[in-house]
Design an enzyme around this catalytic site. Structure first.
Site, mmCIF file in Angstrom:
data_model
loop_
_atom_site.group_PDB
_atom_site.id
_atom_site.type_symbol
_atom_site.label_atom_id
_atom_site.label_comp_id
_atom_site.label_asym_id
_atom_site.label_seq_id
_atom_site.Cartn_x
_atom_site.Cartn_y
_atom_site.Cartn_z
ATOM 1 N N ASP A 251 52.688 128.969 63.359
ATOM 2 C CA ASP A 251 51.422 128.281 63.547
ATOM 3 C C ASP A 251 51.491 127.007 62.720
ATOM 4 O OD1 ASP A 251 48.353 129.035 64.501
ATOM 5 O OD2 ASP A 251 48.500 127.557 62.896
ATOM 6 N N ARG B 163 53.024 126.004 69.152
ATOM 7 C CA ARG B 163 53.266 126.909 70.294
ATOM 8 C C ARG B 163 54.524 126.506 71.062
ATOM 9 N NH1 ARG B 163 47.759 124.489 72.805
ATOM 10 N NH2 ARG B 163 47.163 125.027 70.691
ATOM 11 N N SER C 223 50.106 121.657 67.755
ATOM 12 C CA SER C 223 50.440 123.058 67.520
ATOM 13 C C SER C 223 51.928 123.361 67.486
ATOM 14 C CB SER C 223 49.768 123.858 68.632
ATOM 15 O OG SER C 223 50.511 124.966 68.979
ATOM 16 N N ASP D 242 44.120 137.038 65.368
ATOM 17 C CA ASP D 242 42.986 136.142 65.109
ATOM 18 C C ASP D 242 42.638 135.196 66.261
ATOM 19 O OD1 ASP D 242 45.295 134.689 64.945
ATOM 20 O OD2 ASP D 242 44.957 133.880 62.942
ATOM 21 N N HIS D 243 43.595 134.917 67.144
ATOM 22 C CA HIS D 243 43.364 133.858 68.133
ATOM 23 C C HIS D 243 42.712 134.337 69.429
ATOM 24 C CE1 HIS D 243 45.791 131.299 65.605
ATOM 25 N NE2 HIS D 243 45.752 130.309 66.475
ATOM 26 N N ARG E 250 41.212 120.207 64.060
ATOM 27 C CA ARG E 250 41.602 119.429 65.248
ATOM 28 C C ARG E 250 40.410 119.190 66.158
ATOM 29 N NH1 ARG E 250 47.205 122.512 66.099
ATOM 30 N NH2 ARG E 250 48.202 121.296 64.468
HETATM 31 C C1 MIC Z 1 46.183 125.522 66.878
HETATM 32 O O1 MIC Z 1 45.465 125.343 65.900
HETATM 33 O O2 MIC Z 1 46.405 124.640 67.720
HETATM 34 C C2 MIC Z 1 46.840 126.879 67.051
HETATM 35 C C3 MIC Z 1 46.221 127.519 68.219
HETATM 36 O O3 MIC Z 1 46.586 127.660 65.922
HETATM 37 C C4 MIC Z 1 48.332 126.644 67.232
HETATM 38 C C5 MIC Z 1 49.111 127.854 67.534
HETATM 39 C C6 MIC Z 1 49.016 128.332 68.935
HETATM 40 O O4 MIC Z 1 48.962 127.530 69.855
HETATM 41 O O5 MIC Z 1 49.024 129.545 69.141
HETATM 42 C C7 MIC Z 1 49.011 125.936 66.053
HETATM 43 O O6 MIC Z 1 48.368 125.235 65.318
HETATM 44 O O7 MIC Z 1 50.243 126.030 65.901
HETATM 45 FE FE1 SF4 Z 2 43.035 129.237 64.305
HETATM 46 FE FE2 SF4 Z 2 44.673 127.118 64.628
HETATM 47 FE FE3 SF4 Z 2 41.993 126.847 64.498
HETATM 48 FE FE4 SF4 Z 2 43.308 127.506 62.371
HETATM 49 S S1 SF4 Z 2 43.510 125.601 63.488
HETATM 50 S S2 SF4 Z 2 41.386 128.431 63.050
HETATM 51 S S3 SF4 Z 2 44.909 128.811 63.160
HETATM 52 S S4 SF4 Z 2 43.167 127.899 66.074
#
Ligand code: MIC
Ligand code: SF4
Length: 756
Positions: free
Chosen positions: A160, A645, A643, A95-96, A448
């Site tokens: 995630d 990550r 996140s 999805d990312h 976010r």
């Molecule tokens: C996000 O919303 O910041 C992400 C991208 O989904 C991250 C995960 C990632 O960095 O791959 C998260 O929320 O953990």
């Molecule tokens: Fe994707 Fe993270 Fe955004 Fe949710 S918050 S849509 S998991 S990047």
């Protein structure tokens, strides 16, 4: 029929005895969170009255979910663990990595070509190790999990931070780094500090313009981005039961934005309705049979302050729609106050783009309420004043809203529909003109809004709101438009008001989908081979990190003293860098490039103590590494917010940073650092942050007797020959100290497997 129904039924069969034993041991009624935690203790973990915020406890989660951007590293680690198959049901979701540019079909095609190597890798690893694989276009991990895998009373972890979304279906669902997922998939216990409990009592009922999103926007304003740290938030009350299941998901989803370990709701009729609508009536029937175990004991909700560490009460009947932002999700402004607040702060009020969807807000209910507004445009002689973009959360929702004519309505008013993916929420948005870095405002229903997050432009002011408010603001083109009181001028010059949004909790004709995008793993994957091209720019097999050499750390150089907010987006940016998530050396070139250097207030410009020159953080760190010199990073409050990550921990580890010393950490990031064999320390006296100077060398004393509960000492040698001694606290237990000594947690698993 639901996936893994036998596992769920087994859990429900065993739950009453486990919960009853815990109630007896504690000698008091139990919250829902406690019931779920106690019924998931690992078999080697004796039942005890664990102290909140203190005891580390071993759990056995029911399942694991991973999204493509984090799964690469999680699975590269899992491959090193030497197990033939995952020990618990696990899934991967693509999805990312899909850039939102033109529209869904075209964008998906581009992603399938661009990221073919990564998708093929993830598909074959999934096939080999028994992991369910959701193809690109199937949807965003948290929506797909809610629709297919989440179940009341369950416990899951996911790589995630918004894994917590599944709390909307009564789970304890927790975001973790890949190394934690690797443990659980390898059949090892999963460790968590027994959480504190925050109770949120919702009275009254939502109506009119107010949506579930406003509950969490308001809560974020109260608790701030770190107010939930180390705690589970449990919602209850008539306001909770009167809300849809997907609405509860939205609230739990954004619990990540207050740092909460997770959030949850007790099992109720809305969950049963949702389970049934998503083809899982079998789970609803099984849950009904143990429903008293899937919510708190009645005494708890009757007298919450006795059982929760903190209780907040919110009256939904008087709750106003909110806008949170810019640059942080906890800056909450009720829509009625936006005019004055925006003026006082000089925020640009012309809304350029409204975006709805994401893992937070893309349910059928959300979309149907937004569409009820879009439908009014024609009749009222109005037009969208801003651009409007929709990212559906799953193929099932997309197919259903297409069937019900919603997408047609959006398209008829000029909106773009992107692929079922993260897209603009994570910087995968090819926004025309963003490179000009103009000051501008966008509103979105994501979770976010850190600087640069959506489009890479540091001057984009992003505000978070419900999908219905985002739609109204896109129609008005004005951040200060309050749809409850204000009017708009139509094409005849008349003043018109938008009618309140209306929608459906669930599709009247049921959900539908042609190809949900699921690929089951091979029954026996032992013959599947996984190839990683050594010349690949996107994938790199991992080399184990070196073990600790047994000595105190001497003469580390200060790499950077980060000022203010330093989220994982600042430490390891997403967007254009997502493509390197499977290649540790390449992604390390983004290490800390968003962090603000305390000494010059600039990003990615730090002093190289070896040359006296200023340069980018990654290059400077590589110079220290080449010279065999370790370094230390100093940070402010809630360092590593956001996140899950683990790249934000692995990059510094890979490049030779030895210590991260901060005023405080976000939970997932602190664990990620520990797992990767780093020292994550906090100032005992936060004002010591001010003593750190740009040319400092640092010794870490006390490592040879590194023990749980005993602080370490850091000696900062300043350029003028003076020095400051700083007491650094840590939260390492014995096992975590062993990770540090072994060089990383994974080194221990690898040894265990080799010895088995
Ligand atoms: C996000 O919303 O910041 C992400 C991208 O989904 C991250 C995960 C990632 O960095 O791959 C998260 O929320 O953990
Ligand atoms: Fe994707 Fe993270 Fe955004 Fe949710 S918050 S849509 S998991 S990047």
């Amino acid at each position: 029929m639901a996936f893994d129904i036998e596992m769920i039924k087994k859990l429900y069969t065993e739950m009453p005895a486990k919960v009853n034993a815990a109630r007896t041991a504690l000698g008091r009624p139990l919250t829902l969170s406690e019931k779920i935690l106690f019924s998931h203790l690992h078999s080697d973990q004796p039942l005890s009255s664990f102290e909140r915020g203190k005891h580390y406890v071993d759990f056995a989660p029911d399942r694991v979910a991973m999204q493509d951007a984090t799964a690469q590293m999680a699975l590269l680690q899992f491959m090193q663990a030497g197990r033939p198959k995952v020990a618990v049901p696990s899934t991967v979701h693509c999805d990312h990595l899909i850039t939102a540019k033109v529209e869904a079909k075209q964008d998906l095609q581009v992603a399938n070509t661009e990221s073919k190597e990564v998708y093929d890798f993830l598909a074959s690893v999934s096939n080999k190790y028994g992991i369910g694989f959701w193809k690109p276009g199937a949807g965003i991990i948290h929506q797909v999990v809610l629709e297919n895998y989440a179940f009341p009373g369950g416990m899951m972890i996911g790589t995630d931070s918004h894994t917590v979304n599944a709390g909307g279906l009564g789970m304890i669902a927790i975001g973790v780094g890949g190394a934690d997922a690797c443990d659980v998939m390898a059949g090892l216990p999963w460790e968590l500090k027994w959480p504190k409990l925050i109770g949120i009592k919702l009275t009254g009922k939502l109506s009119g313009w107010t949506a579930p999103k406003d509950v969490i926007l308001k809560v974020a304003g109260i608790l701030t981005v770190k107010g939930g740290t180390g705690a589970i938030v449990e919602y209850f009350g008539e306001g909770a039961t009167s809300m849809s299941c997907t609405g509860k998901g939205t609230i739990c989803n954004m619990g990540a934005e207050i740092g909460a370990t997770t959030s949850t709701f007790g099992y109720d009729a809305s969950m049963s309705r949702y389970l049934t609508a998503t083809g899982r009536a079998d789970i609803a029937t099984a849950a009904d049979a143990v429903k008293d175990y899937l919510t708190a004991d009645p005494e708890v909700y009757a007298n919450p302050s006795q059982y929760f560490d903190e209780v907040i009460e919110l009256d939904l009947s008087t709750l106003e729609p909110h806008l949170n932002g810019p640059f942080t999700p906890d800056l909450a402004t009720p829509i009625s106050k936006m005019k004055e607040v925006a003026a006082a702060n000089g925020w640009p009020t012309k809304v350029e783009v409204g975006l709805i969807g994401s893992c937070t807000n893309s349910s059928y209910e959300d979309i149907s309420r937004a569409v009820s507004l879009a439908k009014q445009l024609d009749a009222k002689g109005l037009k969208l004043a801003a651009e409007f973009k929709i990212t559906p959360g799953s193929e099932q929702v997309r197919y259903t809203i297409a069937r019900d004519g919603f997408l047609e309505v959006f398209q008829s008013v000029g909106a773009d529909v992107f692929a079922n993916a993260c897209g603009p929420c994570i910087g995968m948005w090819d926004r025309v003109g963003a490179e000009k870095k103009e000051k501008n405002t966008i509103v979105h229903s994501f979770n976010r809004n850190f600087a640069k997050r959506a489009d890479g432009n540091p001057n984009t002011y992003a505000f978070v709101a419900s999908p219905e408010l985002v739609t109204a603001l896109a129609i008005a083109g004005d951040l200060t438009f309050n749809p409850i009181t204000d009017t708009l001028t139509n094409d005849k010059g008349e003043q018109v008001k938008l009618d309140e949004p209306t929608g459906w909790e669930l599709p009247v004709r049921g959900y539908a989908v042609e190809d949900a995008g699921y690929q089951a793993p091979a029954a026996d994957g032992s013959g599947v081979s996984i190839a990683v091209d050594p010349a690949s720019k996107r994938l790199q097999l991992l080399d184990p990190f070196a073990a600790w050499d047994g000595n105190d750390l001497k003469s580390l150089k200060l790499l950077i003293k980060a000022k203010g907010k330093c989220t994982t987006d600042h430490i390891s940016m997403a967007g254009p860098w997502l493509k390197f998530r499977g290649h540790l050396d390449n992604i390390s070139n983004n290490m800390l490039i968003g962090a603000v250097n305390f000494y010059n207030e600039k990003t990615d410009t730090i002093k190289n103590q070896l040359t006296g020159e200023y340069g980018p953080v990654p290059a400077t760190q590589r110079a220290y590494k080449a010279a065999g010199i370790g370094t230390i990073v100093v940070g402010d409050e809630n360092y590593g917010e956001g996140s899950s990550r683990e790249h934000a921990a692995m990059e510094p580890r890979h490049l030779g940073v030895r210590v991260v010393l901060t005023k405080s950490f976000a939970r997932i990031h602190e664990t990620n650092l520990k797992k990767q064999g780093m020292l994550a320390l906090t100032f005992n006296d936060k004002s010591d942050y001010d003593k750190i100077q740009e040319d400092d060398s640092v010794d870490v004393v006390g490592l040879t007797s590194f023990t749980p509960g005993t602080p370490l000492t850091l000696v900062f040698h300043h350029a003028d020959g003076s020095q400051d001694t700083v007491v650094a606290n840590h939260t390492y237990n014995q096992q975590q100290i062993d990770w540090f000594k072994a060089g990383a947690a994974l080194n221990i698993i690898r040894k265990q497997v080799a010895g088995a």
